[in-house]
Scaffold this motif. Structure first.
Motif, PDB file in Angstrom:
ATOM      1  N   ALA A 256     -10.501  -1.902 -10.667  1.00 29.82           N
ATOM      2  CA  ALA A 256      -9.480  -2.661 -11.386  1.00 29.82           C
ATOM      3  C   ALA A 256      -8.736  -3.598 -10.440  1.00 29.82           C
ATOM      4  N   CYS A 257      -8.385  -3.104  -9.248  1.00 28.60           N
ATOM      5  CA  CYS A 257      -7.690  -3.956  -8.271  1.00 28.60           C
ATOM      6  C   CYS A 257      -8.592  -5.101  -7.811  1.00 28.60           C
ATOM      7  N   ALA A 258      -9.875  -4.808  -7.647  1.00 29.76           N
ATOM      8  CA  ALA A 258     -10.809  -5.833  -7.194  1.00 29.76           C
ATOM      9  C   ALA A 258     -11.034  -6.894  -8.264  1.00 29.76           C
ATOM     10  N   ALA A 259     -10.828  -6.546  -9.533  1.00 33.09           N
ATOM     11  CA  ALA A 259     -11.042  -7.502 -10.624  1.00 33.09           C
ATOM     12  C   ALA A 259      -9.884  -8.480 -10.778  1.00 33.09           C
ATOM     13  N   LEU A 260      -8.744  -8.174 -10.170  1.00 31.47           N
ATOM     14  CA  LEU A 260      -7.579  -9.058 -10.273  1.00 31.47           C
ATOM     15  C   LEU A 260      -7.596 -10.054  -9.109  1.00 31.47           C
ATOM     16  N   PRO A 261      -7.521 -11.346  -9.386  1.00 26.26           N
ATOM     17  CA  PRO A 261      -7.557 -12.333  -8.289  1.00 26.26           C
ATOM     18  C   PRO A 261      -6.453 -12.120  -7.260  1.00 26.26           C
ATOM     19  N   GLN A 262      -5.285 -11.655  -7.715  1.00 17.89           N
ATOM     20  CA  GLN A 262      -4.151 -11.502  -6.796  1.00 17.89           C
ATOM     21  C   GLN A 262      -4.335 -10.348  -5.824  1.00 17.89           C
ATOM     22  N   THR A 263      -5.074  -9.322  -6.207  1.00 16.43           N
ATOM     23  CA  THR A 263      -5.220  -8.146  -5.343  1.00 16.43           C
ATOM     24  C   THR A 263      -6.638  -7.966  -4.802  1.00 16.43           C
ATOM     25  N   HIS A 264      -7.542  -8.821  -5.239  1.00 13.81           N
ATOM     26  CA  HIS A 264      -8.952  -8.679  -4.845  1.00 13.81           C
ATOM     27  C   HIS A 264      -9.118  -8.610  -3.331  1.00 13.81           C
ATOM     28  N   GLU A 265      -8.505  -9.549  -2.615  1.00 15.83           N
ATOM     29  CA  GLU A 265      -8.684  -9.577  -1.164  1.00 15.83           C
ATOM     30  C   GLU A 265      -8.026  -8.379  -0.491  1.00 15.83           C
ATOM     31  N   TRP A 266      -6.942  -7.891  -1.068  1.00 13.15           N
ATOM     32  CA  TRP A 266      -6.218  -6.781  -0.458  1.00 13.15           C
ATOM     33  C   TRP A 266      -7.066  -5.511  -0.402  1.00 13.15           C
ATOM     34  N   VAL A 267      -7.902  -5.288  -1.423  1.00 13.73           N
ATOM     35  CA  VAL A 267      -8.701  -4.058  -1.469  1.00 13.73           C
ATOM     36  C   VAL A 267     -10.147  -4.287  -1.018  1.00 13.73           C
ATOM     37  N   ASP A 268     -10.420  -5.462  -0.501  1.00  7.36           N
ATOM     38  CA  ASP A 268     -11.754  -5.747   0.039  1.00  7.36           C
ATOM     39  C   ASP A 268     -12.053  -4.743   1.158  1.00  7.36           C
ATOM     40  N   PRO A 269     -13.194  -4.050   1.119  1.00  9.43           N
ATOM     41  CA  PRO A 269     -13.511  -3.066   2.162  1.00  9.43           C
ATOM     42  C   PRO A 269     -13.509  -3.647   3.572  1.00  9.43           C
ATOM     43  N   ALA A 270     -13.665  -4.969   3.688  1.00  2.36           N
ATOM     44  CA  ALA A 270     -13.616  -5.593   5.009  1.00  2.36           C
ATOM     45  C   ALA A 270     -12.177  -5.758   5.500  1.00  2.36           C
ATOM     46  N   VAL A 271     -11.220  -5.591   4.585  1.00  2.00           N
ATOM     47  CA  VAL A 271      -9.805  -5.796   4.918  1.00  2.00           C
ATOM     48  C   VAL A 271      -9.062  -4.474   5.041  1.00  2.00           C
ATOM     49  N   SER A 272      -9.315  -3.539   4.136  1.00  2.00           N
ATOM     50  CA  SER A 272      -8.546  -2.296   4.117  1.00  2.00           C
ATOM     51  C   SER A 272      -9.420  -1.141   3.648  1.00  2.00           C
ATOM     52  N   ARG A 273      -8.874   0.061   3.803  1.00  2.00           N
ATOM     53  CA  ARG A 273      -9.555   1.262   3.321  1.00  2.00           C
ATOM     54  C   ARG A 273      -8.533   2.146   2.610  1.00  2.00           C
ATOM     55  N   PRO A 274      -8.938   2.846   1.553  1.00  2.00           N
ATOM     56  CA  PRO A 274      -8.005   3.765   0.887  1.00  2.00           C
ATOM     57  C   PRO A 274      -7.678   4.953   1.796  1.00  2.00           C
ATOM     58  N   ILE A 275      -6.428   5.388   1.774  1.00  2.00           N
ATOM     59  CA  ILE A 275      -6.031   6.529   2.605  1.00  2.00           C
ATOM     60  C   ILE A 275      -5.414   7.655   1.779  1.00  2.00           C
ATOM     61  N   THR A 276      -5.296   7.458   0.449  1.00  2.00           N
ATOM     62  CA  THR A 276      -4.812   8.530  -0.422  1.00  2.00           C
ATOM     63  C   THR A 276      -5.657   8.559  -1.687  1.00  2.00           C
ATOM     64  N   ASP A 277      -5.518   9.636  -2.423  1.00  2.00           N
ATOM     65  CA  ASP A 277      -6.080   9.688  -3.755  1.00  2.00           C
ATOM     66  C   ASP A 277      -5.218   8.845  -4.691  1.00  2.00           C
ATOM     67  N   VAL A 278      -5.636   8.751  -5.928  1.00  2.00           N
ATOM     68  CA  VAL A 278      -4.842   8.046  -6.935  1.00  2.00           C
ATOM     69  C   VAL A 278      -3.721   8.973  -7.402  1.00  2.00           C
ATOM     70  N   ALA A 279      -2.495   8.505  -7.298  1.00  2.00           N
ATOM     71  CA  ALA A 279      -1.337   9.259  -7.797  1.00  2.00           C
ATOM     72  C   ALA A 279      -0.942   8.707  -9.159  1.00  2.00           C
ATOM     73  N   SER A 280      -0.524   9.577 -10.050  1.00  2.00           N
ATOM     74  CA  SER A 280      -0.127   9.130 -11.378  1.00  2.00           C
ATOM     75  C   SER A 280       1.277   9.616 -11.701  1.00  2.00           C
ATOM     76  N   MET A 281       1.936   8.876 -12.554  1.00  2.00           N
ATOM     77  CA  MET A 281       3.272   9.267 -12.999  1.00  2.00           C
ATOM     78  C   MET A 281       3.439   8.804 -14.431  1.00  2.00           C
ATOM     79  N   GLY A 282       3.696   9.753 -15.327  1.00  2.00           N
ATOM     80  CA  GLY A 282       3.840   9.432 -16.733  1.00  2.00           C
ATOM     81  C   GLY A 282       5.058  10.116 -17.327  1.00  2.00           C
ATOM     82  N   ALA A 283       5.110  10.144 -18.664  1.00  2.00           N
ATOM     83  CA  ALA A 283       6.255  10.701 -19.393  1.00  2.00           C
ATOM     84  C   ALA A 283       7.561  10.082 -18.897  1.00  2.00           C
ATOM     85  N   LEU A 284       7.530   8.781 -18.671  1.00  2.00           N
ATOM     86  CA  LEU A 284       8.678   8.092 -18.086  1.00  2.00           C
ATOM     87  C   LEU A 284       9.686   7.692 -19.153  1.00  2.00           C
ATOM     88  N   GLN A 285      10.940   7.888 -18.818  1.00  2.00           N
ATOM     89  CA  GLN A 285      12.025   7.549 -19.729  1.00  2.00           C
ATOM     90  C   GLN A 285      13.165   6.909 -18.967  1.00  2.00           C
TER      91      GLN A 285
END
Length: 335
Positions: A256-285
Motif C-alpha cells: 500500500a505504501c509503495a502504491a502511493l506516489p508520496q511514500t513510494h520512494e520512502w519504502v523502496d528496499p534500496a532506501v529503507s528496511r522495515p524494523i517493526t511489525d505492523v502495529a494497529s490501533m482501533g476503537a478510537l473515540q
C-alpha cells in the motif's frame, strides 16, 4: 520514604512527566504502574521493554512543538538526553516565505516513543522524592466527598492528591461517576517503522515533516524518528474489513505504501528496511470527561484520562507533558 504527597497512577509519558515535575517541585510522589519500570538499563532496552499496559507503545507519536518547548524549558536534562540518543530537531517553519523570527520555536522533536519513555523514566528514577510501585490500580479510596487514595494489587495507597494518568482506557471516571461525552472517530490506523540504509538521507518531500496523503476515504502520514528511522501510518475507515485485513499483513502494508506516489520512494528496499511489525490501533473515540464540573477534590485527571482526541491530530504526547508541568505549577492544588 515518608508518606507521599501525591500518588500518580500510570507510568506513560503523562504520568512520568507529572511525577518528574511534582518531585522537582518538592512533592513526595508515589508512581503506580502495572508494568515494571524500576530497571534503568540501556536506551536500546526501551525497544525490548514489555509494556503490556500500553496498546500503542510501538505506534508512532508526534512530539509537537508545544510539547517539545515545555520539555526543553522545564526538563532540559531530559530533552538533551533525547538529543544524545539520536532524536532529531526539525524546524517545521523552515523555508516558509511568511515565517517570523518567533517561528524558530516551532521545533518538532523526532523521536520514537520507547526512547521518550526511557529518558523520562531515567530522570524519574533518579529523583530521591519518588517511589515507584509495580501494581495494578483497582479503584479509588473516597472519604466523604474527597478522594484520599487508590486501591491497588499491592494494597491501599493514600495521599492528599491522586493523579490519573492511566490514559484513554482509565476506569476512574466510572469509579467516581463522572459524566463522559464520547464520539467514534471512525478510523483504524496501521503503522510500521522503517530505517534508512547507512549513509542515506530522507527522500525529498514538499512537507518538512514528511509525506502526507489524503485520498478522501483514507489518509497516510509519516513520522520521522530518531537515528534515521521513520514510520508510516495508514488511516482507513473502520468499516472497510477487506482493506483492514490487507493492511494488517506486513506485505500488504508495504504494498500500500509503495502504491502511493508520496511514500513510494520512502519504502523502496534500496532506501529503507522495515524494523517493526505492523502495529494497529482501533476503537478510537474522541472523549471528554467532566472532571472540572463534577470531579471530586483530591483527584485530577491528566492527558488522555481527561480528554482523548482524534489521534490524527497527534496531540496526546504534547498535552500529557503540558498537563504534567501545569499541575506542578498549580502546586498540586485541585480543590
Amino acid at each position: 520514604m515518608d508518606a507521599p504527597d501525591v500518588v500518580v497512577a500510570g507510568g506513560g509519558p503523562a504520568g512520568l512527566a507529572a511525577t518528574l515535575a511534582l518531585a522537582r517541585g518538592g512533592a513526595r510522589v508515589t508512581l503506580v504502574e502495572r508494568d515494571r519500570l524500576d530497571a534503568r538499563g540501556e536506551p536500546a532496552d526501551a525497544f525490548r521493554t514489555a509494556r503490556d499496559g500500553i496498546a500503542h507503545y510501538d505506534a508512532p507519536h508526534a512530539f509537537l512543538p508545544r510539547g517539545a518547548k515545555v520539555l526543553r524549558e522545564r526538563a532540559r536534562d531530559v530533552y538533551d538526553a533525547l538529543l544524545e540518543l539520536g532524536a532529531l530537531e526539525l524546524q517545521i517553519a523552515r523555508d516558509q516565505p511568511d515565517s517570523r523570527p518567533e517561528d524558530a520555536e516551532l521545533i518538532l522533536l523526532c523521536v520514537r516513543r520507547p526512547l521518550i519513555e526511557w529518558a523520562l523514566r531515567d530522570a524519574v528514577l533518579h529523583e530521591p522524592l519518588v517511589d515507584v510501585v509495580t501494581a495494578r490500580v483497582e479503584g479509588v479510596v473516597v472519604d466523604g466527598q474527597r478522594v484520599v487514595g487508590l486501591t491497588t494489587s499491592a494494597g491501599e495507597m493514600r495521599a492528599p492528591l491522586v493523579v490519573d494518568a492511566m490514559g484513554r482506557t482509565s476506569r476512574a471516571r466510572r469509579w467516581l461517576d463522572v459524566p463522559e461525552e464520547s464520539h467514534e472517530v471512525g478510523i483504524v490506523y496501521y503503522s510500521r517503522y522503517f530505517q534508512l540504509h547507512d549513509g542515506l538521507d530522507f527522500p525529498p518531500c514538499a512537507n518538512p515533516f514528511g509525506p502526507r496523503v489524503d485520498l478522501g476515504y483514507a489518509l497516510a502520514a509519516s513520522f520521522i524518528g530518531d537515528n534515521s528511522t521513520f514510520a508510516i501510518a495508514l488511516m482507513v475507515p473502520a468499516w472497510d474489513r477487506e482493506l483492514k485485513t490487507a493492511l494488517r499483513r506486513p506485505d500488504g502494508f508495504v504494498a500500500a505504501c509503495a502504491a502511493l506516489p508520496q511514500t513510494h520512494e520512502w519504502v523502496d528496499p534500496a532506501v529503507s528496511r522495515p524494523i517493526t511489525d505492523v502495529a494497529s490501533m482501533g476503537a478510537l473515540q474522541t472523549t471528554w470527561r467532566a472532571y472540572e464540573r463534577q470531579g471530586p477534590p483530591g483527584f485530577v485527571a491528566v492527558a488522555d484520562a481527561f480528554c482523548h482526541t482524534d489521534p490524527g491530530w497527534a496531540l496526546g504526547l504534547s498535552v500529557g507533558l503540558v498537563h504534567g508541568f501545569a499541575l506542578a505549577d498549580a502546586g498540586g492544588d485541585v480543590d
